[in-house]
Design a protein around this motif. Structure first.
Motif, PDB file in Angstrom:
ATOM      1  N   GLY A 265      31.262  68.564  67.831  1.00  0.00           N
ATOM      2  CA  GLY A 265      32.653  68.294  68.172  1.00  0.00           C
ATOM      3  C   GLY A 265      33.356  69.467  68.812  1.00  0.00           C
ATOM      4  N   GLU A 266      32.617  70.530  69.135  1.00  0.00           N
ATOM      5  CA  GLU A 266      33.242  71.685  69.777  1.00  0.00           C
ATOM      6  C   GLU A 266      33.727  71.345  71.185  1.00  0.00           C
ATOM      7  OE1 GLU A 266      30.986  75.547  68.738  1.00  0.00           O
ATOM      8  OE2 GLU A 266      29.596  73.916  68.235  1.00  0.00           O
ATOM      9  N   ALA A 267      33.068  70.363  71.796  1.00  0.00           N
ATOM     10  CA  ALA A 267      33.529  69.794  73.063  1.00  0.00           C
ATOM     11  C   ALA A 267      33.266  68.304  72.987  1.00  0.00           C
ATOM     12  CB  ALA A 267      32.799  70.414  74.248  1.00  0.00           C
ATOM     13  N   VAL A 319      16.223  54.918  79.757  1.00  0.00           N
ATOM     14  CA  VAL A 319      16.867  55.729  80.791  1.00  0.00           C
ATOM     15  C   VAL A 319      16.104  55.575  82.096  1.00  0.00           C
ATOM     16  CG1 VAL A 319      17.528  58.052  81.497  1.00  0.00           C
ATOM     17  CG2 VAL A 319      17.718  57.384  79.097  1.00  0.00           C
ATOM     18  N   ILE A 320      16.790  55.103  83.138  1.00  0.00           N
ATOM     19  CA  ILE A 320      16.143  54.942  84.435  1.00  0.00           C
ATOM     20  C   ILE A 320      16.472  56.111  85.367  1.00  0.00           C
ATOM     21  CG2 ILE A 320      16.036  52.438  84.269  1.00  0.00           C
ATOM     22  CD1 ILE A 320      18.454  52.272  86.065  1.00  0.00           C
ATOM     23  N   TYR A 321      17.510  56.876  85.035  1.00  0.00           N
ATOM     24  CA  TYR A 321      17.793  58.112  85.756  1.00  0.00           C
ATOM     25  C   TYR A 321      18.716  58.977  84.902  1.00  0.00           C
ATOM     26  CZ  TYR A 321      19.216  61.559  89.157  1.00  0.00           C
ATOM     27  OH  TYR A 321      19.436  62.757  89.788  1.00  0.00           O
ATOM     28  N   GLY A 322      18.452  60.280  84.928  1.00  0.00           N
ATOM     29  CA  GLY A 322      19.320  61.200  84.213  1.00  0.00           C
ATOM     30  C   GLY A 322      19.202  62.600  84.797  1.00  0.00           C
ATOM     31  N   THR A 323      20.266  63.363  84.733  1.00  0.00           N
ATOM     32  CA  THR A 323      20.252  64.754  85.173  1.00  0.00           C
ATOM     33  C   THR A 323      21.384  65.486  84.463  1.00  0.00           C
ATOM     34  OG1 THR A 323      20.172  66.224  87.101  1.00  0.00           O
ATOM     35  CG2 THR A 323      21.777  64.408  87.181  1.00  0.00           C
ATOM     36  N   ASN A 324      21.552  66.774  84.749  1.00  0.00           N
ATOM     37  CA  ASN A 324      22.642  67.534  84.144  1.00  0.00           C
ATOM     38  C   ASN A 324      23.025  68.698  85.046  1.00  0.00           C
ATOM     39  OD1 ASN A 324      20.944  69.913  83.446  1.00  0.00           O
ATOM     40  ND2 ASN A 324      19.999  68.480  82.000  1.00  0.00           N
ATOM     41  N   THR A 325      24.124  69.344  84.714  1.00  0.00           N
ATOM     42  CA  THR A 325      24.635  70.415  85.568  1.00  0.00           C
ATOM     43  C   THR A 325      23.791  71.689  85.472  1.00  0.00           C
ATOM     44  OG1 THR A 325      26.197  71.027  83.808  1.00  0.00           O
ATOM     45  CG2 THR A 325      27.002  69.557  85.540  1.00  0.00           C
ATOM     46  N   VAL A 363      26.213  69.994  76.171  1.00  0.00           N
ATOM     47  CA  VAL A 363      25.264  70.912  75.543  1.00  0.00           C
ATOM     48  C   VAL A 363      25.422  72.297  76.166  1.00  0.00           C
ATOM     49  CG1 VAL A 363      23.588  69.136  74.898  1.00  0.00           C
ATOM     50  CG2 VAL A 363      23.534  70.083  77.204  1.00  0.00           C
ATOM     51  N   SER A 364      24.523  73.226  75.764  1.00  0.00           N
ATOM     52  CA  SER A 364      24.596  74.575  76.329  1.00  0.00           C
ATOM     53  C   SER A 364      23.430  74.871  77.261  1.00  0.00           C
ATOM     54  CB  SER A 364      24.615  75.619  75.203  1.00  0.00           C
ATOM     55  OG  SER A 364      23.407  75.551  74.454  1.00  0.00           O
ATOM     56  N   THR A 365      22.382  74.033  77.186  1.00  0.00           N
ATOM     57  CA  THR A 365      21.219  74.208  78.066  1.00  0.00           C
ATOM     58  C   THR A 365      20.879  72.843  78.665  1.00  0.00           C
ATOM     59  OG1 THR A 365      19.628  73.818  76.279  1.00  0.00           O
ATOM     60  CG2 THR A 365      20.374  76.084  76.608  1.00  0.00           C
ATOM     61  N   ASP A 366      19.606  72.664  79.054  1.00  0.00           N
ATOM     62  CA  ASP A 366      19.217  71.373  79.613  1.00  0.00           C
ATOM     63  C   ASP A 366      18.708  70.415  78.544  1.00  0.00           C
ATOM     64  OD1 ASP A 366      16.875  72.646  79.035  1.00  0.00           O
ATOM     65  OD2 ASP A 366      15.856  72.097  80.907  1.00  0.00           O
ATOM     66  N   THR A 367      18.908  70.724  77.263  1.00  0.00           N
ATOM     67  CA  THR A 367      18.501  69.846  76.169  1.00  0.00           C
ATOM     68  C   THR A 367      19.543  69.871  75.071  1.00  0.00           C
ATOM     69  OG1 THR A 367      16.845  69.516  74.416  1.00  0.00           O
ATOM     70  CG2 THR A 367      17.139  71.748  75.228  1.00  0.00           C
ATOM     71  N   LEU A 369      18.794  69.836  71.948  1.00  0.00           N
ATOM     72  CA  LEU A 369      18.158  70.344  70.728  1.00  0.00           C
ATOM     73  C   LEU A 369      18.618  71.758  70.378  1.00  0.00           C
ATOM     74  CD1 LEU A 369      14.512  69.046  71.293  1.00  0.00           C
ATOM     75  CD2 LEU A 369      16.401  67.958  70.068  1.00  0.00           C
ATOM     76  N   VAL A 370      19.364  72.419  71.264  1.00  0.00           N
ATOM     77  CA  VAL A 370      19.850  73.782  70.986  1.00  0.00           C
ATOM     78  C   VAL A 370      21.280  73.733  70.461  1.00  0.00           C
ATOM     79  CG1 VAL A 370      20.251  76.074  71.953  1.00  0.00           C
ATOM     80  CG2 VAL A 370      18.317  74.704  72.767  1.00  0.00           C
ATOM     81  N   ASN A 371      22.231  73.429  71.333  1.00  0.00           N
ATOM     82  CA  ASN A 371      23.625  73.248  70.928  1.00  0.00           C
ATOM     83  C   ASN A 371      24.075  71.866  71.374  1.00  0.00           C
ATOM     84  OD1 ASN A 371      24.363  75.924  69.825  1.00  0.00           O
ATOM     85  ND2 ASN A 371      23.929  76.635  71.895  1.00  0.00           N
ATOM     86  N   ASN A 372      24.209  70.973  70.431  1.00  0.00           N
ATOM     87  CA  ASN A 372      24.640  69.609  70.743  1.00  0.00           C
ATOM     88  C   ASN A 372      26.123  69.487  70.417  1.00  0.00           C
ATOM     89  OD1 ASN A 372      24.695  66.852  71.288  1.00  0.00           O
ATOM     90  ND2 ASN A 372      24.095  66.310  69.201  1.00  0.00           N
ATOM     91  N   TYR A 373      26.971  69.758  71.403  1.00  0.00           N
ATOM     92  CA  TYR A 373      28.405  69.643  71.175  1.00  0.00           C
ATOM     93  C   TYR A 373      28.795  68.173  71.007  1.00  0.00           C
ATOM     94  CZ  TYR A 373      28.146  74.364  73.121  1.00  0.00           C
ATOM     95  OH  TYR A 373      27.807  75.669  73.363  1.00  0.00           O
ATOM     96  N   GLU A 374      28.267  67.336  71.900  1.00  0.00           N
ATOM     97  CA  GLU A 374      28.460  65.890  71.733  1.00  0.00           C
ATOM     98  C   GLU A 374      27.413  65.141  72.543  1.00  0.00           C
ATOM     99  OE1 GLU A 374      32.312  63.209  71.781  1.00  0.00           O
ATOM    100  OE2 GLU A 374      31.329  63.137  73.739  1.00  0.00           O
TER     101      GLU A 374
END
Length: 407
Positions: A265-267, A319-325, A363-367, A369-374
């Protein structure tokens, strides 16, 4: 038609503090216990109805394989009972029941007899078994020279040579090559159409969501959740994240779907909208139409590194497509508390007609599993229609140019 009923099922193993404790227990005239019980499974109650497909998921050590062994009878339960109706075929541990010094053909005959077939019946089906296994001349070679994939091929071919009323499959199929996995699941789907009851253990999210009617989540030997595959897999996915300060909740939406939200819930995502080229909010999209996914995020604490991820899921939750920043090289750093950040994600809706949903991740990375804000599943639901394109099959609009030459 086959069915399975599991009632108050439990399995415990005796744990002795020293190597002499077992002998002391045997010799103790007072019959006093010198052990403690370690419960692997406890208090399981569920039923698999005739013609239904149920998937069992859970982290390693949750008790999935032990449950299947008790269902098929290779392990006796400590408490409770299992009742099954119909002919059962099971594929559990890799090569279970195969003798390494016997040939594949000899092992196939023995395995077929264990499944209730006569030698004559197995021999009658042997050409089909050989054809499906596709191991060639190895069928007459000792199993000890087989690779793990070849053992899976033969074991599955024998177990499914005759359509069973109940088919039980453990993770063994994951050992095989991709080609045989597709071939095996095609056979499983065909059996399902014909009325076979299926119980499958797999970490393959797509397999569970595409084949099963229901899913069961095991955790620490207990039934944690049971329901639609998508909702159970979403909850399982949330469990895999770092649990420090994390909360997981599920809400029932107006359309009856179960939405899973997890994180610290941090973000948080405050709003999600799908926009047309004029900036208007839409719920129905034409095939290939340019759209923008607008995601508004609020930070409740300062975030050293903020990554937004999103995925487009089909009606089965795959999931048929996914990406992140992170992957796009657009990570935000040192975001202060109380900030409101809006992400505009523009793309052509090159999707097939049907119902789709958006999942988001902060999150803080591309997964996660490290920091899951939401992590938010079913953040938005929309429908794709085909208004002016030629008819096509599938979930992707990949319009080709076809060139034909005739000599």
């Amino acid at each position: 038609m086959g069915s399975i009923t599991v009632s108050s099922l439990g399995k415990a193993y005796k744990q002795y503090p020293t190597r002499w404790s077992r002998l002391l227990e045997w010799m103790d005239p007072r019959s006093r216990a010198h052990h403690k019980l370690h419960w692997v499974l406890q208090g399981l109650n569920f039923a698999v109805n005739a013609g239904e497909a149920v998937g069992i998921i859970g982290i390693n050590g949750a008790g999935k394989s032990t449950l299947l062994k008790m269902i098929v009878g290779t392990t006796l339960p400590t408490t409770g009972s299992v009742q099954m109706n119909g002919r059962v075929a099971a594929l559990l541990e890799l090569g279970m029941g195969f003798h390494p010094d016997f040939t594949g053909r000899q092992n196939a005959i023995m395995a077929g007899q264990l499944l209730g077939m006569s030698v004559e019946e197995v021999n009658a089906h042997m050409p089909e078994i050989e054809a499906f296994a596709e191991i060639g001349e190895y069928i007459d070679q000792p199993v000890r020279v087989y690779s793990s994939g070849m053992q899976v091929r033969l074991a599955f071919s024998v177990a499914t040579a005759v359509r069973p009323d109940i088919l039980i499959v453990d993770e063994a199929l994951s050992v095989g090559d991709t080609y045989f996995q597709h071939k095996s699941f095609d056979r499983i789907r065909e059996f399902r159409k014909q009325g076979t009851t299926l119980l499958i253990v797999s970490h393959d999210k797509q397999a569970i969501q595409s084949i099963c009617d229901r899913a069961i989540l095991l955790s620490a030997g207990k039934l944690l959740m049971e329901g639609e595959p998508e909702a159970v897999m979403d909850y399982y996915n949330a469990m895999l994240a770092d649990h420090q300060g994390q909360q997981v909740r599920q809400d029932v939406l107006e359309n009856g779907k179960v939405q899973t939200i997890s994180g610290t819930g941090e973000a948080v995502v405050s709003e999600v909208a799908l926009l047309d080229e004029a900036g208007g909010s839409i719920e129905t999209v034409d095939v290939g139409q340019p759209v923008t996914l607008r995601i508004q995020v609020k930070t409740n604490t300062s975030i050293p590194r903020l990554v937004l991820g999103y995925g487009i899921k089909d009606r089965l939750g795959q999931v048929i497509y996914g990406t992140n920043t992170e992957l796009k090289g657009q990570v935000l750093t040192d975001v202060p508390a109380g900030a409101n950040v809006t992400f505009h994600v523009a793309f052509p809706a090159n999707l097939g007609p049907g119902h789709y949903s958006i999942q988001t991740a902060l999150v803080s990375t591309d997964t996660h599993l490290v920091n899951n804000y939401e992590w938010r599943d079913l953040a938005l639901v929309f429908t794709v229609i085909n208004a002016n394109k030629p008819n096509f099959a599938g979930v992707a609009w990949i319009d080709p140019e076809i060139r034909i030459e005739m000599l």
